[in-house]
Motif scaffolding. Structure first.
Motif, PDB file in Angstrom:
ATOM      1  N   PHE A 291       0.821  -1.206   0.000  1.00 39.48           N
ATOM      2  CA  PHE A 291       0.000   0.000   0.000  1.00 39.48           C
ATOM      3  C   PHE A 291       0.858   1.260   0.000  1.00 39.48           C
ATOM      4  O   PHE A 291       0.541   2.243  -0.660  1.00 39.48           O
ATOM      5  CB  PHE A 291      -0.935   0.001   1.208  1.00 39.48           C
ATOM      6  CG  PHE A 291      -1.783   1.226   1.297  1.00 39.48           C
ATOM      7  CD1 PHE A 291      -2.885   1.370   0.477  1.00 39.48           C
ATOM      8  CD2 PHE A 291      -1.467   2.245   2.164  1.00 39.48           C
ATOM      9  CE1 PHE A 291      -3.660   2.497   0.537  1.00 39.48           C
ATOM     10  CE2 PHE A 291      -2.238   3.387   2.234  1.00 39.48           C
ATOM     11  CZ  PHE A 291      -3.344   3.508   1.419  1.00 39.48           C
ATOM     12  N   ALA A 292       1.955   1.226   0.749  1.00 36.00           N
ATOM     13  CA  ALA A 292       2.817   2.403   0.824  1.00 36.00           C
ATOM     14  C   ALA A 292       3.455   2.731  -0.523  1.00 36.00           C
ATOM     15  O   ALA A 292       3.804   3.878  -0.782  1.00 36.00           O
ATOM     16  CB  ALA A 292       3.909   2.172   1.869  1.00 36.00           C
TER      17      ALA A 292
ATOM     18  N   VAL B 258      -8.399   0.197   4.112  1.00 34.68           N
ATOM     19  CA  VAL B 258      -7.174   0.983   3.951  1.00 34.68           C
ATOM     20  C   VAL B 258      -6.389   1.015   5.259  1.00 34.68           C
ATOM     21  O   VAL B 258      -5.167   0.804   5.275  1.00 34.68           O
ATOM     22  CB  VAL B 258      -7.506   2.411   3.456  1.00 34.68           C
ATOM     23  CG1 VAL B 258      -6.296   3.319   3.568  1.00 34.68           C
ATOM     24  CG2 VAL B 258      -8.012   2.369   2.032  1.00 34.68           C
ATOM     25  N   LEU B 259      -7.078   1.250   6.369  1.00 35.36           N
ATOM     26  CA  LEU B 259      -6.397   1.282   7.661  1.00 35.36           C
ATOM     27  C   LEU B 259      -5.790  -0.074   8.017  1.00 35.36           C
ATOM     28  O   LEU B 259      -4.677  -0.151   8.532  1.00 35.36           O
ATOM     29  CB  LEU B 259      -7.362   1.733   8.754  1.00 35.36           C
ATOM     30  CG  LEU B 259      -7.820   3.186   8.666  1.00 35.36           C
ATOM     31  CD1 LEU B 259      -8.839   3.490   9.749  1.00 35.36           C
ATOM     32  CD2 LEU B 259      -6.644   4.133   8.734  1.00 35.36           C
TER      33      LEU B 259
ATOM     34  N   GLY C 282      -4.751  -2.292   5.882  1.00 33.23           N
ATOM     35  CA  GLY C 282      -3.578  -2.457   5.019  1.00 33.23           C
ATOM     36  C   GLY C 282      -2.369  -1.705   5.534  1.00 33.23           C
ATOM     37  O   GLY C 282      -1.242  -2.201   5.483  1.00 33.23           O
ATOM     38  N   ILE C 283      -2.598  -0.511   6.079  1.00 33.02           N
ATOM     39  CA  ILE C 283      -1.489   0.272   6.629  1.00 33.02           C
ATOM     40  C   ILE C 283      -0.920  -0.408   7.863  1.00 33.02           C
ATOM     41  O   ILE C 283       0.297  -0.533   8.017  1.00 33.02           O
ATOM     42  CB  ILE C 283      -1.963   1.705   6.947  1.00 33.02           C
ATOM     43  CG1 ILE C 283      -2.271   2.454   5.659  1.00 33.02           C
ATOM     44  CG2 ILE C 283      -0.920   2.453   7.765  1.00 33.02           C
ATOM     45  CD1 ILE C 283      -2.957   3.788   5.868  1.00 33.02           C
ATOM     46  N   VAL C 284      -1.793  -0.881   8.755  1.00 40.40           N
ATOM     47  CA  VAL C 284      -1.332  -1.562   9.964  1.00 40.40           C
ATOM     48  C   VAL C 284      -0.604  -2.857   9.607  1.00 40.40           C
ATOM     49  O   VAL C 284       0.446  -3.174  10.184  1.00 40.40           O
ATOM     50  CB  VAL C 284      -2.517  -1.830  10.919  1.00 40.40           C
ATOM     51  CG1 VAL C 284      -2.125  -2.758  12.051  1.00 40.40           C
ATOM     52  CG2 VAL C 284      -3.060  -0.531  11.460  1.00 40.40           C
TER      53      VAL C 284
ATOM     54  N   LYS D 141       1.015  -3.568   6.829  1.00 41.14           N
ATOM     55  CA  LYS D 141       2.309  -3.245   6.232  1.00 41.14           C
ATOM     56  C   LYS D 141       3.307  -2.853   7.310  1.00 41.14           C
ATOM     57  O   LYS D 141       4.467  -3.254   7.283  1.00 41.14           O
ATOM     58  CB  LYS D 141       2.144  -2.128   5.203  1.00 41.14           C
ATOM     59  CG  LYS D 141       3.434  -1.707   4.535  1.00 41.14           C
ATOM     60  CD  LYS D 141       3.987  -2.825   3.693  1.00 41.14           C
ATOM     61  CE  LYS D 141       5.267  -2.359   3.010  1.00 41.14           C
ATOM     62  NZ  LYS D 141       5.991  -3.449   2.424  1.00 41.14           N
ATOM     63  N   GLY D 142       2.880  -2.056   8.286  1.00 42.77           N
ATOM     64  CA  GLY D 142       3.778  -1.631   9.346  1.00 42.77           C
ATOM     65  C   GLY D 142       4.152  -2.734  10.308  1.00 42.77           C
ATOM     66  O   GLY D 142       5.271  -2.809  10.792  1.00 42.77           O
TER      67      GLY D 142
ATOM     68  N   SER E 105       1.783  -6.869   2.589  1.00 42.20           N
ATOM     69  CA  SER E 105       0.499  -6.264   2.243  1.00 42.20           C
ATOM     70  C   SER E 105      -0.575  -7.337   2.195  1.00 42.20           C
ATOM     71  O   SER E 105      -0.291  -8.531   2.075  1.00 42.20           O
ATOM     72  CB  SER E 105       0.575  -5.548   0.906  1.00 42.20           C
ATOM     73  OG  SER E 105       0.815  -6.471  -0.117  1.00 42.20           O
TER      74      SER E 105
END
Length: 109
Positions: A43-44, A95-96, A98-100, A102-103, A108
């Protein structure tokens, strides 16, 4: 009425045995091969793509759509309003997540 004489193909693919699913080397090889692909599709990394740039621009028109959908003169059913609002909630939560992901896992969804 003639029935086919050849055997019919199987409807489902053969399943792996439970022991094969627990094989650590097989799981590690799949994870590393998928890890290479997922790092390029994370995502990033999507900000450089056209879809990543257009997503934030699509939010204000959708919010205006929700506002005018709720206008009583439109006589829109409450179920349709709920569906459009729930779609926005689903997209934001995806979306949130996916961000969590990835981090936390460097992978992903």
């Amino acid at each position: 009425l003639r029935l086919p004489t050849s055997p019919l193909p199987p409807l489902l693919a053969p399943r792996a045995s439970p022991a094969a699913l627990l094989d650590a080397s097989a799981v590690a090889s799949v994870h590393t091969s998928l890890g290479d692909v997922s790092s390029t599709l994370a995502f990033a990394d999507q900000a450089g793509n056209l879809a990543g740039a257009l997503f934030p621009l699509s939010l204000p028109p959708y919010l205006l759509f929700l506002y005018f959908l709720g206008y009583e003169g439109n006589r829109c059913p409450k179920t349709a309003q709920f569906g459009a609002q729930f779609l926005l909630l689903f997209v934001v939560s995806t979306v949130l997540t996916g961000i969590v992901t990835k981090g936390t896992y460097s992978s992903s969804l």
